[in-house]
Design a protein around this motif. Structure first.
Motif, mmCIF file in Angstrom:
data_model
loop_
_atom_site.group_PDB
_atom_site.id
_atom_site.type_symbol
_atom_site.label_atom_id
_atom_site.label_comp_id
_atom_site.label_asym_id
_atom_site.label_seq_id
_atom_site.Cartn_x
_atom_site.Cartn_y
_atom_site.Cartn_z
ATOM 1 N N MET A 535 -5.169 0.512 -6.217
ATOM 2 C CA MET A 535 -4.361 -0.438 -6.441
ATOM 3 C C MET A 535 -3.859 -1.405 -5.178
ATOM 4 S SD MET A 535 -1.414 0.846 -9.190
ATOM 5 C CE MET A 535 -2.079 1.790 -10.788
ATOM 6 N N ALA A 536 -3.689 -0.669 -4.287
ATOM 7 C CA ALA A 536 -3.105 -1.532 -2.916
ATOM 8 C C ALA A 536 -4.318 -2.354 -2.449
ATOM 9 C CB ALA A 536 -2.725 -0.577 -1.855
ATOM 10 N N ASN A 537 -5.475 -1.795 -2.360
ATOM 11 C CA ASN A 537 -6.504 -2.712 -1.818
ATOM 12 C C ASN A 537 -6.765 -3.956 -2.954
ATOM 13 O OD1 ASN A 537 -6.956 -0.787 0.099
ATOM 14 N ND2 ASN A 537 -8.473 0.358 -0.613
ATOM 15 N N GLU A 538 -6.786 -3.797 -4.168
ATOM 16 C CA GLU A 538 -6.948 -4.701 -5.110
ATOM 17 C C GLU A 538 -5.998 -6.016 -5.018
ATOM 18 O OE1 GLU A 538 -8.010 -5.078 -9.793
ATOM 19 O OE2 GLU A 538 -8.821 -3.432 -8.530
ATOM 20 N N ILE A 539 -4.685 -5.621 -4.603
ATOM 21 C CA ILE A 539 -3.803 -6.728 -4.476
ATOM 22 C C ILE A 539 -3.499 -7.180 -3.075
ATOM 23 C CG2 ILE A 539 -2.809 -5.861 -6.812
ATOM 24 C CD1 ILE A 539 -0.438 -4.837 -4.942
ATOM 25 N N GLY A 540 -4.350 -6.705 -2.133
ATOM 26 C CA GLY A 540 -4.255 -7.302 -0.867
ATOM 27 C C GLY A 540 -3.500 -6.487 0.118
ATOM 28 N N PHE A 541 -2.857 -5.168 -0.190
ATOM 29 C CA PHE A 541 -2.174 -4.406 0.799
ATOM 30 C C PHE A 541 -3.254 -3.730 1.698
ATOM 31 C CE2 PHE A 541 1.345 -5.056 -2.263
ATOM 32 C CZ PHE A 541 2.243 -5.491 -1.351
ATOM 33 N N LYS A 542 -3.011 -3.750 2.940
ATOM 34 C CA LYS A 542 -4.035 -3.027 3.946
ATOM 35 C C LYS A 542 -3.748 -1.459 3.536
ATOM 36 C CE LYS A 542 -4.069 -6.438 7.412
ATOM 37 N NZ LYS A 542 -3.870 -6.723 8.906
ATOM 38 N N SER A 543 -2.700 -0.835 3.148
ATOM 39 C CA SER A 543 -2.544 0.350 3.017
ATOM 40 C C SER A 543 -1.649 0.903 1.725
ATOM 41 C CB SER A 543 -2.102 1.200 4.345
ATOM 42 O OG SER A 543 -0.483 0.812 4.416
ATOM 43 N N LYS A 544 -1.766 1.858 1.248
ATOM 44 C CA LYS A 544 -0.875 2.214 0.179
ATOM 45 C C LYS A 544 0.705 2.507 0.582
ATOM 46 C CE LYS A 544 -1.872 7.395 0.561
ATOM 47 N NZ LYS A 544 -2.059 8.557 0.006
ATOM 48 N N GLU A 545 0.810 2.887 1.794
ATOM 49 C CA GLU A 545 2.077 2.920 2.307
ATOM 50 C C GLU A 545 2.856 1.653 2.270
ATOM 51 O OE1 GLU A 545 -0.228 6.435 3.911
ATOM 52 O OE2 GLU A 545 -0.384 4.404 3.838
ATOM 53 N N THR A 546 2.330 0.643 2.794
ATOM 54 C CA THR A 546 2.799 -0.797 2.752
ATOM 55 C C THR A 546 2.927 -0.977 1.196
ATOM 56 O OG1 THR A 546 1.395 -1.134 4.574
ATOM 57 C CG2 THR A 546 2.398 -3.025 3.427
ATOM 58 N N PHE A 547 2.034 -0.840 0.388
ATOM 59 C CA PHE A 547 2.186 -1.096 -1.100
ATOM 60 C C PHE A 547 3.485 -0.293 -1.486
ATOM 61 C CE2 PHE A 547 0.537 0.176 -5.476
ATOM 62 C CZ PHE A 547 1.149 -1.139 -6.012
ATOM 63 N N ASN A 548 3.642 0.856 -1.201
ATOM 64 C CA ASN A 548 4.648 1.678 -1.828
ATOM 65 C C ASN A 548 6.010 1.305 -1.260
ATOM 66 O OD1 ASN A 548 3.361 3.694 -3.257
ATOM 67 N ND2 ASN A 548 2.737 4.913 -1.692
ATOM 68 N N TYR A 549 6.153 0.818 -0.008
ATOM 69 C CA TYR A 549 7.258 0.261 0.690
ATOM 70 C C TYR A 549 7.677 -0.911 -0.322
ATOM 71 C CZ TYR A 549 10.532 -1.754 3.839
ATOM 72 O OH TYR A 549 11.640 -2.320 4.458
ATOM 73 N N ALA A 550 6.588 -1.908 -0.269
ATOM 74 C CA ALA A 550 6.909 -3.188 -1.063
ATOM 75 C C ALA A 550 7.598 -3.079 -2.435
ATOM 76 C CB ALA A 550 5.827 -4.123 -0.743
ATOM 77 N N PHE A 551 6.846 -2.157 -3.164
ATOM 78 C CA PHE A 551 7.028 -1.935 -4.365
ATOM 79 C C PHE A 551 8.440 -1.316 -4.790
ATOM 80 C CE2 PHE A 551 6.990 -0.004 -8.676
ATOM 81 C CZ PHE A 551 6.048 -0.853 -9.461
ATOM 82 N N LYS A 552 8.846 -0.274 -4.059
ATOM 83 C CA LYS A 552 10.013 0.330 -4.146
ATOM 84 C C LYS A 552 11.286 -0.548 -3.808
ATOM 85 C CE LYS A 552 12.502 4.585 -3.088
ATOM 86 N NZ LYS A 552 12.413 5.989 -2.622
ATOM 87 N N LYS A 553 10.667 -1.461 -2.589
ATOM 88 C CA LYS A 553 12.015 -2.402 -2.096
ATOM 89 C C LYS A 553 12.188 -3.246 -3.224
ATOM 90 C CE LYS A 553 12.718 -6.017 1.148
ATOM 91 N NZ LYS A 553 12.196 -6.646 2.490
ATOM 92 N N ARG A 554 11.156 -3.726 -4.080
ATOM 93 C CA ARG A 554 11.451 -4.627 -5.222
ATOM 94 C C ARG A 554 11.727 -4.271 -6.304
ATOM 95 N NH1 ARG A 554 9.032 -9.267 -7.386
ATOM 96 N NH2 ARG A 554 10.184 -9.902 -9.251
ATOM 97 N N MET A 555 11.442 -2.936 -6.910
ATOM 98 C CA MET A 555 11.624 -2.243 -8.157
ATOM 99 C C MET A 555 12.501 -0.856 -8.259
ATOM 100 S SD MET A 555 9.773 -4.822 -9.407
ATOM 101 C CE MET A 555 10.303 -4.292 -11.042
#
Length: 575
Positions: A535-555
């Motif tokens: 999921m992270a790769n498909e939407i432009g995040f370099k790592s799953k950790e960065t994706f998890n952080y951004a998602f949790k920060k928002r949601m």
């Protein structure tokens, strides 16, 4: 064993590339030009003569207007200053050789230049500098343009090295194994023989694969690849292979330690010391000898000798080059463990704190390091301290303190996590409801900026176009790249986003990505089965950790938690 393994990947190649390249250049030109051979002859023994020959080489190259020779002469100076720890001069001549290659469209020299430029960017700005990745991919395009498979493998090797460094061993193994298959197929080609010294070689790839399997404690696989490297090294000349032979023996030593074969580990350390190439700086030679001596003594139960070796290591040069990937992680780890074994709790606490500090410094550079590692290390350390204090009756007072402290901590953590769990459940219910009845509304903002109205309108319209084209899903969607596409600068772009959208550029892009994910999760059941990394790769995040952080920060919750909740909702609807 990150202390030396990370260093040996970065540090060893620069100087051997230079010395071997000059020899090959002399053999290839065969034009009576003695400068490359003379430089190589005195490079490690006579600095005055070396500089004299290099300066004369530069003069002759300029006189003959030979840009390739001028590149090589600057490369000689860059390597000379690297060997003598003069970083500013090294950077200066790296820039000069790169300019020669670029201004004169020398494709092969440009590929070498990207490699050397990336080395100094790592040293000066850190491993995470985005220019490194831009250079790697630009170099890959040039390699494809000139149809050089070995150069493509070299830069894929760099990518694999980054995955290896950040702990994503699965992807690193994928790239290395793919490279190994390709390199075996071109091993007899002129392209391979000429350029493999720059990093794309069978023996180096096998050593990298062995390194990873050593980290994973996969002994059989590590031995297979290390033996493959040895077989190749035994078939080639000494000039080029010295560094890799050294690494090959060090890998065997680390495997001996994993298998607790201390006698063989000591023999391999002695063998490594015998063949250490002159091209390896004496400081790195000393680091290596002391570190592995300490490691062997530690696993042999001789903790006093281990402490002596570890504390004799001069960490000054490592501290200076820390941003480039030189870490002390396991050094302090084994020091605190050694002191713990000898019962010296004061020293053990001291080095344990240094170990944690070093880990924090490493995490700042390597954002994919698991943040839970620190907690795990603390927990393990407390268990070891508790066990030791239980064995000493006179220190029972401390055991009581630890017990009650731990108890209070556990109670507080249980209360905290219970409260957090209740909060997350509320957020999840709200989030699922939002997904069921999602409705986006955009409010216009009218605030005065010190930018012309027409320019604001043009940039906001172009931003809307990029949004419709889903440019935010690209991994290279940075403020710099977006500004270039909009034909503006990052200052204007940031101001307009801040005022019109009330957020910074990163949050602006990440919000689009999170909205995209939410929409996909709502409509696409197959998408819910993706791994978080995919999921992270498909939407432009370099790592799953960065994706998890951004998602949790928002949601307010992790994406995995939301996916599980959506699955439960789907089951209820079916029922």
């Amino acid at each position: 064993m990150y202390f030396f393994r990370i260093s040996k990947r970065i540090a060893f190649l620069s100087i051997i590339i230079f010395s071997v390249y000059l020899l090959s250049a002399q053999e290839k030109t065969n034009s009576g030009l003695s400068y490359p051979d003379s430089i190589n002859k005195y490079f490690l023994t006579d600095s005055t003569k070396t500089i004299s020959f290099i300066n004369n080489y530069i003069k002759q190259a300029r006189y003959k207007n030979n840009k390739a020779d001028l590149f090589d002469a600057y490369h000689a100076l860059e390597s000379f200053y690297y060997q003598h720890n003069d970083t500013l001069q090294q950077i200066k001549y790296t820039d000069k050789l790169f300019a020669v290659a670029k201004d004169n469209n020398l494709k092969v020299q440009l590929l070498k230049g990207f490699h050397l430029k990336n080395n100094y960017i790592k040293m000066k700005f850190g491993l995470d500098d985005p220019r490194i990745f831009e250079n790697i991919y630009e170099a890959l395009e040039i390699a494809k343009e000139i149809k050089s498979v070995v150069w493509q493998c070299k830069y894929y090797d760099d990518i694999a090295g980054y995955y290896k460094l950040t702990g994503d061993f699965e992807k690193a193994l994928h790239f290395y194994k793919k490279n190994l298959t390709i390199l075996k197929g071109i091993a007899s080609s002129k392209d391979y023989k000429e350029f493999k010294i720059w990093g794309g070689s069978i023996e180096k790839t096998c050593l990298e694969l062995a390194d990873i399997h050593i980290d994973l404690k996969e002994i059989d696989s590590a031995r297979i690849y290390n033996q493959m490297a040895k077989s190749v090294l035994d078939s080639i000349g000494e000039n080029y292979s010295g560094v890799f032979r050294y690494r090959n023996i060090i890998n065997d030593l680390e495997l001996n330690i994993i298998e607790n074969n201390i006698v063989l580990a000591k023999k391999n350390l002695s063998d490594a010391a015998e063949i250490v190439p002159k091209t390896i700086k004496k400081t790195f030679q000393k680091y290596s000898k002391l570190y592995y001596s300490g490691l062997i003594n530690f696993h042999d139960g001789d903790y006093e000798s281990a402490i002596y070796s570890f504390e004799a290591i001069d960490t000054t040069r490592i501290d200076i080059n820390q941003r480039a990937g030189f870490y002390k992680g396991d050094l302090y780890k084994y020091l605190y463990k050694s002191y713990l074994k000898t019962g010296n709790l004061k020293k053990s606490d001291y080095y344990f704190e240094k170990h944690l500090t070093t880990l924090n410094e490493q995490i700042k550079v390597n954002n994919s390091v698991n943040s839970n590692f620190r907690s795990t290390e603390i927990a393990k350390y407390n268990e070891e301290v508790k066990e030791l204090r239980n064995q000493k009756s006179k220190q029972r007072f401390y055991i009581v303190i630890i017990f009650f402290t731990s108890l209070i901590t556990i109670v507080l953590m249980l209360l905290y996590f219970k409260n957090k769990q209740d909060t997350n459940k509320k957020k999840l219910r709200n989030l699922v409801e939002i997904l069921k009845n999602k409705e986006n509304k955009t409010k216009s903002k009218s605030i005065i900026l010190n930018i012309k109205t027409n320019e604001i309108k043009r940039i906001t319209e172009r931003l809307n176009e990029l949004e419709k084209k889903e440019y935010f899903l690209r991994i290279d969607c940075t403020a710099s790249n977006v500004a270039k596409k909009l034909k503006t600068n990052t200052t204007y772009l940031s101001k307009i986003i801040n005022v019109h959208y009330h957020k910074n550029f990163t949050n602006y892009i990440n919000d689009f990505r999170i909205e995209y994910v939410l929409e996909r999760l709502k409509k696409d059941k197959l998408f819910r089965k993706y791994t978080i990394q995919s999921m992270a790769n498909e939407i432009g995040f370099k790592s799953k950790e960065t994706f998890n952080y951004a998602f949790k920060k928002r949601m307010g919750v992790l994406p995995s938690t939301l996916i599980k909740e959506l699955a439960k909702e789907a089951e209820k609807e079916i029922g």
